[in-house]
Design an enzyme around this catalytic site. Structure first.
Site, PDB file in Angstrom:
ATOM      1  N   CYS A   1      80.394  63.334 -39.736  1.00  8.77           N
ATOM      2  CA  CYS A   1      80.777  62.851 -38.405  1.00  8.77           C
ATOM      3  C   CYS A   1      79.714  63.312 -37.419  1.00  8.77           C
ATOM      4  O   CYS A   1      79.347  64.490 -37.396  1.00  8.77           O
ATOM      5  CB  CYS A   1      82.145  63.390 -38.012  1.00  8.77           C
ATOM      6  SG  CYS A   1      82.621  63.058 -36.300  1.00  8.77           S
TER       7      CYS A   1
ATOM      8  N   CYS B   1      88.108  63.773 -34.452  1.00  4.83           N
ATOM      9  CA  CYS B   1      87.285  63.663 -33.234  1.00  4.83           C
ATOM     10  C   CYS B   1      87.682  62.449 -32.407  1.00  4.83           C
ATOM     11  O   CYS B   1      87.695  62.500 -31.170  1.00  4.83           O
ATOM     12  CB  CYS B   1      85.804  63.584 -33.604  1.00  4.83           C
ATOM     13  SG  CYS B   1      85.113  65.134 -34.233  1.00  4.83           S
TER      14      CYS B   1
ATOM     15  N   CYS C   1     112.136  54.098 -13.302  1.00  2.00           N
ATOM     16  CA  CYS C   1     111.485  52.996 -14.017  1.00  2.00           C
ATOM     17  C   CYS C   1     109.963  53.022 -13.809  1.00  2.00           C
ATOM     18  O   CYS C   1     109.222  53.326 -14.726  1.00  2.00           O
ATOM     19  CB  CYS C   1     112.048  51.662 -13.557  1.00  2.00           C
ATOM     20  SG  CYS C   1     111.304  50.236 -14.375  1.00  2.00           S
TER      21      CYS C   1
ATOM     22  N   HIS D   1     116.244  45.471   0.348  1.00  2.00           N
ATOM     23  CA  HIS D   1     117.031  45.808   1.541  1.00  2.00           C
ATOM     24  C   HIS D   1     117.992  44.651   1.819  1.00  2.00           C
ATOM     25  O   HIS D   1     117.643  43.652   2.458  1.00  2.00           O
ATOM     26  CB  HIS D   1     116.116  46.076   2.751  1.00  2.00           C
ATOM     27  CG  HIS D   1     114.882  45.210   2.799  1.00  2.00           C
ATOM     28  ND1 HIS D   1     114.911  43.886   3.162  1.00  2.00           N
ATOM     29  CD2 HIS D   1     113.596  45.507   2.504  1.00  2.00           C
ATOM     30  CE1 HIS D   1     113.683  43.387   3.127  1.00  2.00           C
ATOM     31  NE2 HIS D   1     112.862  44.353   2.738  1.00  2.00           N
TER      32      HIS D   1
ATOM     33  N   CYS E   1      77.027  65.484  -4.597  1.00  5.88           N
ATOM     34  CA  CYS E   1      76.950  64.937  -3.241  1.00  5.88           C
ATOM     35  C   CYS E   1      78.255  64.217  -2.885  1.00  5.88           C
ATOM     36  O   CYS E   1      79.165  64.107  -3.687  1.00  5.88           O
ATOM     37  CB  CYS E   1      75.765  63.981  -3.125  1.00  5.88           C
ATOM     38  SG  CYS E   1      75.959  62.461  -4.086  1.00  5.88           S
TER      39      CYS E   1
END
Length: 378
Positions: free
Chosen positions: A179, A205, A270, A317, A364
């Site tokens: 590997c 791996c 959910c 609503h 940066c």
């Protein structure tokens, strides 16, 4: 020999070096990788060759050495061959050398014309720089392939020796395959081949690689350096746990839906992900029975079937328009308020395109999100 005799017979002899003078030793090296067929299966093998010559190009030392495993990087193999040559020269006590390189990228890296970017090559080049300190003079020349033909032959001989050994062993047991991540030898049945590029790694791996990417919110790709082939869910079923497999399926779906079309179910138990088109639009009753406040934003979750407002991103609503709901509920959800407060405290920034929170750990202030959107952190 007196000067008078030298004038008469000097053509038959070579003038010795002056006392304390040392002419540079010539160094030719080559590292190669090759895909070889062993017992009906392609195996990647690598070898290095070194030819050390005097100032007249007479060979004084030859090195032919197989590498324990292929590294899938041409320059890394070439640098390993150079390190082998420099190690031998240090042991011989040589102080002046002329190094001949036929690989342009490596020549530009050794001479400082190009900056090394690959991590594995950077580490090897650091070893080269340490070895160069043992010499008082190091000259590097870019040479044609013909000049390193002996080193190439020695490297090829090293590969042939591995090929012969593997063929001899194949009658008794399967050929082991290394590997390139952990460098451990594994049975071919324990190796995973990435669909699309066929780069091979052991299952252990691959599982660690995929798990780390998923837990960082990324869709995993082939771990081979420079390869951008994405891993697919079906092939990863061979080594992923059901939990990780579920996360990967979620990441794949997140990646497939544009940012502007993503919707999450507002019910905490959910939180299913869906696109604008996937959200279920309930069938409207006759117009005489429709309420005055309108139901254009009413949708149902594809998983829990809960009703929610696609405009306000909240549970539906009932008997209230979106404008009335926002007027009566000016404050955001408690969880979102806590997240915003924590973000201000930790100096996090939210990408305006993908909405992910970003923390500056180092470097940066110029940031690039996963969707290639550029912005400044502060």
């Amino acid at each position: 020999m007196p000067e008078e005799e030298w004038e008469d017979w000097g053509d038959e002899f070579e003038r010795p070096m002056a006392k304390g003078e040392e002419r540079p030793v010539r160094v030719y090296f080559k590292g190669i990788e090759s895909n070889e067929m062993v017992k009906g299966r392609i195996v990647k093998l690598a070898g290095i060759g070194v030819a050390i010559c005097d100032e007249s190009d007479r060979v004084v030392l030859k090195i032919s050495k197989p590498l324990p495993s292929a590294v899938n990087c041409r320059e890394a193999v070439e640098v390993k061959a150079l390190i082998e040559a420099l190690d031998a020269l240090v042991g011989l006590g040589v102080k002046k050398i002329d190094v001949f390189v036929d690989y342009r990228a490596l020549y530009c890296h050794i001479t400082g014309k190009w900056i090394v970017k690959q991590r594995k090559v950077v580490n090897l080049m650091n070893r080269v720089e340490l070895l160069k300190r043992n010499f008082t003079q190091v000259n590097v020349y870019f040479a044609p392939r013909w000049d390193v033909k002996l080193a190439f032959k020695l490297a090829r001989d090293a590969i042939e020796s591995q090929l012969t050994k593997n063929v001899e062993l194949s009658g008794n047991k399967d050929v082991q395959e290394a590997c390139t991540i952990c460098l451990e030898d594994n049975e071919p049945s324990q190796m995973f081949a990435v669909d699309g590029c066929l780069h091979r790694f052991c299952f252990s791996c691959m599982k660690q690689h995929v798990e780390v990417k998923l837990l960082h919110g990324l869709l995993p790709s082939c771990p081979h350096e420079g390869c951008k082939i994405r891993l697919n869910v079906e092939s990863c079923r061979k080594f992923l746990t059901p939990k990780l497999l579920g996360i990967m399926i979620q990441r794949v779906k997140e990646e497939s839906i544009p940012v502007t079309e993503k919707i999450y179910c507002p019910y905490p138990k959910c939180s299913a992900l869906m696109s604008l088109n996937e959200a279920i639009r309930p069938k409207m009753e006759s117009s005489s029975k429709q309420p005055a406040y309108g139901t254009s934003g009413l949708r149902k979750c594809i998983q829990c079937n809960g009703s929610f407002c696609i405009s306000c991103k909240v549970p539906w609503h009932e008997r209230m328009s979106c404008s009335d709901y926002k007027r009566l509920n000016p404050q955001k959800h408690g969880e979102e308020v806590k997240l915003k407060a924590l973000a201000r405290q930790k100096l996090w920034r939210q990408c305006v395109k993908c909405n992910h929170m970003i923390e500056l750990a180092e470097g940066c202030f110029h940031m690039t999100c996963r969707y290639s959107f550029l912005f400044f952190l502060f």
